[in-house]
Design a protein around this motif. Structure first.
Motif, PDB file in Angstrom:
ATOM      1  N   TYR A  52      14.756  -2.580   3.856  1.00  0.00           N
ATOM      2  CA  TYR A  52      14.904  -3.307   5.119  1.00  0.00           C
ATOM      3  C   TYR A  52      14.458  -2.378   6.231  1.00  0.00           C
ATOM      4  O   TYR A  52      14.990  -1.275   6.378  1.00  0.00           O
ATOM      5  CB  TYR A  52      16.346  -3.749   5.364  1.00  0.00           C
ATOM      6  CG  TYR A  52      16.507  -4.462   6.696  1.00  0.00           C
ATOM      7  CD1 TYR A  52      16.313  -5.835   6.796  1.00  0.00           C
ATOM      8  CD2 TYR A  52      16.817  -3.758   7.854  1.00  0.00           C
ATOM      9  CE1 TYR A  52      16.423  -6.487   8.020  1.00  0.00           C
ATOM     10  CE2 TYR A  52      16.933  -4.405   9.079  1.00  0.00           C
ATOM     11  CZ  TYR A  52      16.737  -5.761   9.156  1.00  0.00           C
ATOM     12  OH  TYR A  52      16.837  -6.402  10.364  1.00  0.00           O
ATOM     13  N   HIS A  53      13.487  -2.846   7.053  1.00  0.00           N
ATOM     14  CA  HIS A  53      12.973  -2.010   8.123  1.00  0.00           C
ATOM     15  C   HIS A  53      12.902  -2.728   9.465  1.00  0.00           C
ATOM     16  O   HIS A  53      12.330  -2.182  10.414  1.00  0.00           O
ATOM     17  CB  HIS A  53      11.600  -1.455   7.743  1.00  0.00           C
ATOM     18  CG  HIS A  53      11.633  -0.542   6.561  1.00  0.00           C
ATOM     19  ND1 HIS A  53      12.193   0.719   6.597  1.00  0.00           N
ATOM     20  CD2 HIS A  53      11.204  -0.720   5.284  1.00  0.00           C
ATOM     21  CE1 HIS A  53      12.093   1.298   5.404  1.00  0.00           C
ATOM     22  NE2 HIS A  53      11.494   0.447   4.590  1.00  0.00           N
ATOM     23  N   GLY A  54      13.476  -3.929   9.567  1.00  0.00           N
ATOM     24  CA  GLY A  54      13.516  -4.595  10.850  1.00  0.00           C
ATOM     25  C   GLY A  54      12.929  -5.991  10.820  1.00  0.00           C
ATOM     26  O   GLY A  54      12.519  -6.490   9.770  1.00  0.00           O
ATOM     27  N   ARG A  55      12.846  -6.619  12.018  1.00  0.00           N
ATOM     28  CA  ARG A  55      12.532  -8.041  12.115  1.00  0.00           C
ATOM     29  C   ARG A  55      11.276  -8.363  12.917  1.00  0.00           C
ATOM     30  O   ARG A  55      10.982  -9.535  13.127  1.00  0.00           O
ATOM     31  CB  ARG A  55      13.729  -8.785  12.716  1.00  0.00           C
ATOM     32  CG  ARG A  55      14.986  -8.760  11.850  1.00  0.00           C
ATOM     33  CD  ARG A  55      16.141  -9.404  12.589  1.00  0.00           C
ATOM     34  NE  ARG A  55      17.395  -9.365  11.865  1.00  0.00           N
ATOM     35  CZ  ARG A  55      17.940 -10.390  11.220  1.00  0.00           C
ATOM     36  NH1 ARG A  55      17.312 -11.547  11.184  1.00  0.00           N
ATOM     37  NH2 ARG A  55      19.094 -10.270  10.609  1.00  0.00           N
ATOM     38  N   THR A  56      10.567  -7.371  13.418  1.00  0.00           N
ATOM     39  CA  THR A  56       9.270  -7.656  14.022  1.00  0.00           C
ATOM     40  C   THR A  56       8.256  -7.893  12.907  1.00  0.00           C
ATOM     41  O   THR A  56       8.548  -7.659  11.730  1.00  0.00           O
ATOM     42  CB  THR A  56       8.833  -6.500  14.919  1.00  0.00           C
ATOM     43  OG1 THR A  56       8.897  -5.280  14.172  1.00  0.00           O
ATOM     44  CG2 THR A  56       9.730  -6.385  16.129  1.00  0.00           C
ATOM     45  N   ASN A  57       7.050  -8.342  13.253  1.00  0.00           N
ATOM     46  CA  ASN A  57       6.130  -8.792  12.209  1.00  0.00           C
ATOM     47  C   ASN A  57       5.786  -7.697  11.218  1.00  0.00           C
ATOM     48  O   ASN A  57       5.867  -7.893  10.000  1.00  0.00           O
ATOM     49  CB  ASN A  57       4.863  -9.370  12.843  1.00  0.00           C
ATOM     50  CG  ASN A  57       3.939 -10.010  11.824  1.00  0.00           C
ATOM     51  OD1 ASN A  57       3.073  -9.363  11.276  1.00  0.00           O
ATOM     52  ND2 ASN A  57       4.156 -11.296  11.571  1.00  0.00           N
ATOM     53  N   LEU A  58       5.419  -6.508  11.718  1.00  0.00           N
ATOM     54  CA  LEU A  58       5.081  -5.431  10.786  1.00  0.00           C
ATOM     55  C   LEU A  58       6.318  -4.953  10.029  1.00  0.00           C
ATOM     56  O   LEU A  58       6.257  -4.708   8.819  1.00  0.00           O
ATOM     57  CB  LEU A  58       4.436  -4.270  11.539  1.00  0.00           C
ATOM     58  CG  LEU A  58       3.825  -3.161  10.671  1.00  0.00           C
ATOM     59  CD1 LEU A  58       2.670  -2.491  11.407  1.00  0.00           C
ATOM     60  CD2 LEU A  58       4.865  -2.088  10.310  1.00  0.00           C
ATOM     61  N   ALA A  59       7.440  -4.840  10.728  1.00  0.00           N
ATOM     62  CA  ALA A  59       8.673  -4.405  10.070  1.00  0.00           C
ATOM     63  C   ALA A  59       9.106  -5.411   9.004  1.00  0.00           C
ATOM     64  O   ALA A  59       9.610  -5.026   7.940  1.00  0.00           O
ATOM     65  CB  ALA A  59       9.779  -4.207  11.096  1.00  0.00           C
ATOM     66  N   LEU A  60       8.901  -6.698   9.263  1.00  0.00           N
ATOM     67  CA  LEU A  60       9.220  -7.707   8.257  1.00  0.00           C
ATOM     68  C   LEU A  60       8.319  -7.583   7.046  1.00  0.00           C
ATOM     69  O   LEU A  60       8.746  -7.835   5.906  1.00  0.00           O
ATOM     70  CB  LEU A  60       9.094  -9.111   8.848  1.00  0.00           C
ATOM     71  CG  LEU A  60      10.275  -9.643   9.644  1.00  0.00           C
ATOM     72  CD1 LEU A  60       9.952 -11.012  10.211  1.00  0.00           C
ATOM     73  CD2 LEU A  60      11.537  -9.714   8.787  1.00  0.00           C
ATOM     74  N   ALA A  61       7.075  -7.209   7.246  1.00  0.00           N
ATOM     75  CA  ALA A  61       6.185  -7.001   6.110  1.00  0.00           C
ATOM     76  C   ALA A  61       6.709  -5.881   5.213  1.00  0.00           C
ATOM     77  O   ALA A  61       6.566  -5.932   3.983  1.00  0.00           O
ATOM     78  CB  ALA A  61       4.771  -6.678   6.602  1.00  0.00           C
ATOM     79  N   LEU A  62       7.339  -4.873   5.816  1.00  0.00           N
ATOM     80  CA  LEU A  62       7.922  -3.779   5.044  1.00  0.00           C
ATOM     81  C   LEU A  62       9.243  -4.171   4.400  1.00  0.00           C
ATOM     82  O   LEU A  62       9.653  -3.598   3.389  1.00  0.00           O
ATOM     83  CB  LEU A  62       8.149  -2.570   5.952  1.00  0.00           C
ATOM     84  CG  LEU A  62       6.899  -1.877   6.501  1.00  0.00           C
ATOM     85  CD1 LEU A  62       7.280  -0.888   7.588  1.00  0.00           C
ATOM     86  CD2 LEU A  62       6.142  -1.182   5.384  1.00  0.00           C
ATOM     87  N   THR A  63       9.943  -5.139   4.994  1.00  0.00           N
ATOM     88  CA  THR A  63      11.244  -5.584   4.490  1.00  0.00           C
ATOM     89  C   THR A  63      11.055  -6.423   3.230  1.00  0.00           C
ATOM     90  O   THR A  63      10.146  -7.254   3.154  1.00  0.00           O
ATOM     91  CB  THR A  63      11.974  -6.390   5.581  1.00  0.00           C
ATOM     92  OG1 THR A  63      12.308  -5.495   6.647  1.00  0.00           O
ATOM     93  CG2 THR A  63      13.223  -7.057   5.061  1.00  0.00           C
ATOM     94  N   ALA A  64      11.938  -6.211   2.239  1.00  0.00           N
ATOM     95  CA  ALA A  64      11.748  -6.854   0.937  1.00  0.00           C
ATOM     96  C   ALA A  64      12.332  -8.259   0.866  1.00  0.00           C
ATOM     97  O   ALA A  64      11.726  -9.165   0.293  1.00  0.00           O
ATOM     98  CB  ALA A  64      12.366  -5.980  -0.156  1.00  0.00           C
TER      99      ALA A  64
END
Length: 448
Positions: free
Chosen positions: A158-170
């Motif tokens: 889990y790395h956050g809720r912005t677009n790029l961070a969501l891409a990192l989030t599983a």
């Protein structure tokens, strides 16, 4: 202000109504009329004040807080030192964008980050407002420094809720559902999840599995960074097996890949060390911080090796509120409190208490499949005792039972079946003991 005034608020768990009480229920109706439904709510009790390890709601109830604002209020809520620093700063300067005219507080926070983050190499920092913003900037830095574009994240991340961070989030629901498409060239590899990995898998074996997938799916020569949480918080308080992080770090070093440690939840004394990376002697190339950094005010940062941080051209970093003077004053006071009160030691003591009590509960109730974590960052995985499969429904029922009894306890995890323990590092031990008594009683009532 309600009848629960500052002069008569309880200093221990105290319920004068049901939870949520009538005023909270009324305010929840107001909330529903104007707040977007996508904004979640784990405990529908409106809070008007706090104390050491406590939350006081608008109905006069005093709740024990095992969430600390999702790991933010580690130094207390409110912390006297932070309050004093904020008052002094607000009276003199509330804002001037650091990009326009600088001020000392920003520089002083960067100096502290250089001192505290792992490694004794020259470091630079950029200050921002939120954890997700810091994650996005860490990716920018890695791409600028390496000239590569691929970014690798782990399962359960889990790395956050912005677009790029969501891409990192599983996890898809609720974080990613309906929000795609996401930033390209983001790749996912297996992590080390000892409770659910093949029996006996070591950290080195888990790292070899991850590296094999990475090299096969992406190619080492294409990877700018591997982004890891040294302990995965939202994924389920997952502590990787010993050796996993060191092997992954070594692979990054051999292949010119930046190792980025997301210490947003695990940093600043939470695990019994200043950073969770310290436990295995891992020295990341970049460290992402937020949450507990500023004692309750919004502030985040990316700190890294000077040569990588300075690969970004002048003007490449920005943000109107990043490193706001008031947030910087709060951060300096919070860090001073951590140091003077030896909060790493406090976290280790909390970890001893949590481990002993939760392990004892697990010995009686096989529904508690595993107790894991470090320091004051602990989890208890709730499972079907006959199969070991995740049991999110029972975890939710147990958390709600604790909440109704006056203990704020939240669930987390890819499967939604882990109880998350993130108490304030200054919580009195008697309050922590009372909260665990409540949990034990609720387990006996729900599990038999």
């Amino acid at each position: 202000m309600t009848t629960s005034t500052a002069s008569i608020r309880a200093s221990k768990r105290d319920l004068v109504t049901e939870v949520p009480g009538p005023r909270s229920r009324t305010m929840m109706e107001r909330r529903g009329a104007t707040v977007a439904r996508g904004v979640g709510c784990a405990v529908p009790a409106f809070i008007e004040a706090a104390g050491p390890g406590l939350l006081h709601d608008v109905d006069g109830n005093t709740l024990i807080d095992l969430g600390s604002g999702l790991g933010v209020t580690s130094v207390g809520n409110p912390a006297p030192e932070v309050v004093a620093a904020v008052h002094e700063q607000v009276a003199s300067l509330t804002h001037t964008c650091f990009l326009a005219t600088p001020y000392e507080g920003y520089v002083a926070v960067c100096e502290e980050l250089a001192r505290l983050t792992p490694g004794d190499h020259p470091k630079r920092s950029v200050l921002l407002s939120t954890g997700a913003e810091a994650v996005e900037n860490a990716v920018k830095i890695a791409r600028a420094a390496t000239g590569r574009t691929a970014i690798v994240a782990l399962d359960h991340a889990y790395h956050g809720r912005t677009n790029l961070a969501l891409a990192l989030t599983a996890k898809n629901a609720p974080y990613k559902q309906n929000f795609g498409p996401f930033v390209p060239d983001i790749h996912r590899i297996p992590t080390s999840y000892p409770y659910r990995d093949p029996k006996g898998m070591t950290g080195r074996e888990a790292a070899a599995r991850a590296v094999e997938a990475l090299e096969r799916q992406v190619g080492a020569e294409n990877v700018a960074a591997v982004v890891v949480e040294p302990i995965q918080g939202e994924g389920g308080m997952i502590v990787p097996a010993a050796g996993f992080l060191t092997e992954l770090t070594d692979w990054c070093g051999r292949n010119g890949v930046l190792l980025v440690a997301d210490e947003i939840q695990s940093g600043f004394c939470r695990t019994g060390a200043w950073f969770a990376s310290n436990h295995e002697g891992v020295v990341p190339d970049l460290v992402i911080t937020a949450k507990a950094l500023a004692g309750g005010l919004p502030l985040s940062g990316v700190t890294g090796r000077a040569e990588f941080m300075d690969a970004v051209q002048p003007g490449g970093f920005g943000g109107t509120f990043g490193g706001n003077p008031v947030a910087c004053a709060a951060a300096l006071a919070a860090i001073r409190t951590m140091r003077e009160r030896d909060l790493p030691a406090k976290a280790r003591r909390i970890g001893e208490i949590l481990t002993a009590r939760l392990t004892a509960i697990a010995a009686v109730h096989p529904e508690v499949g595993e107790v894991r974590g470090r320091g004051a960052m602990m989890g208890a995985e709730i499972v079907h005792p006959d199969t070991g499969l995740p049991d999110a429904e029972s975890a939710d029922r147990l958390a709600r039972a604790c909440q109704e009894a006056g203990v704020v306890l939240l669930t987390v995890g890819t499967y939604g079946n882990v109880l998350r323990f993130l108490p304030s590092l200054v919580m009195p031990e008697d309050l922590l003991g009372d909260a665990l008594d409540v949990l034990e009683d609720c387990c006996a009532r729900l599990f038999g």
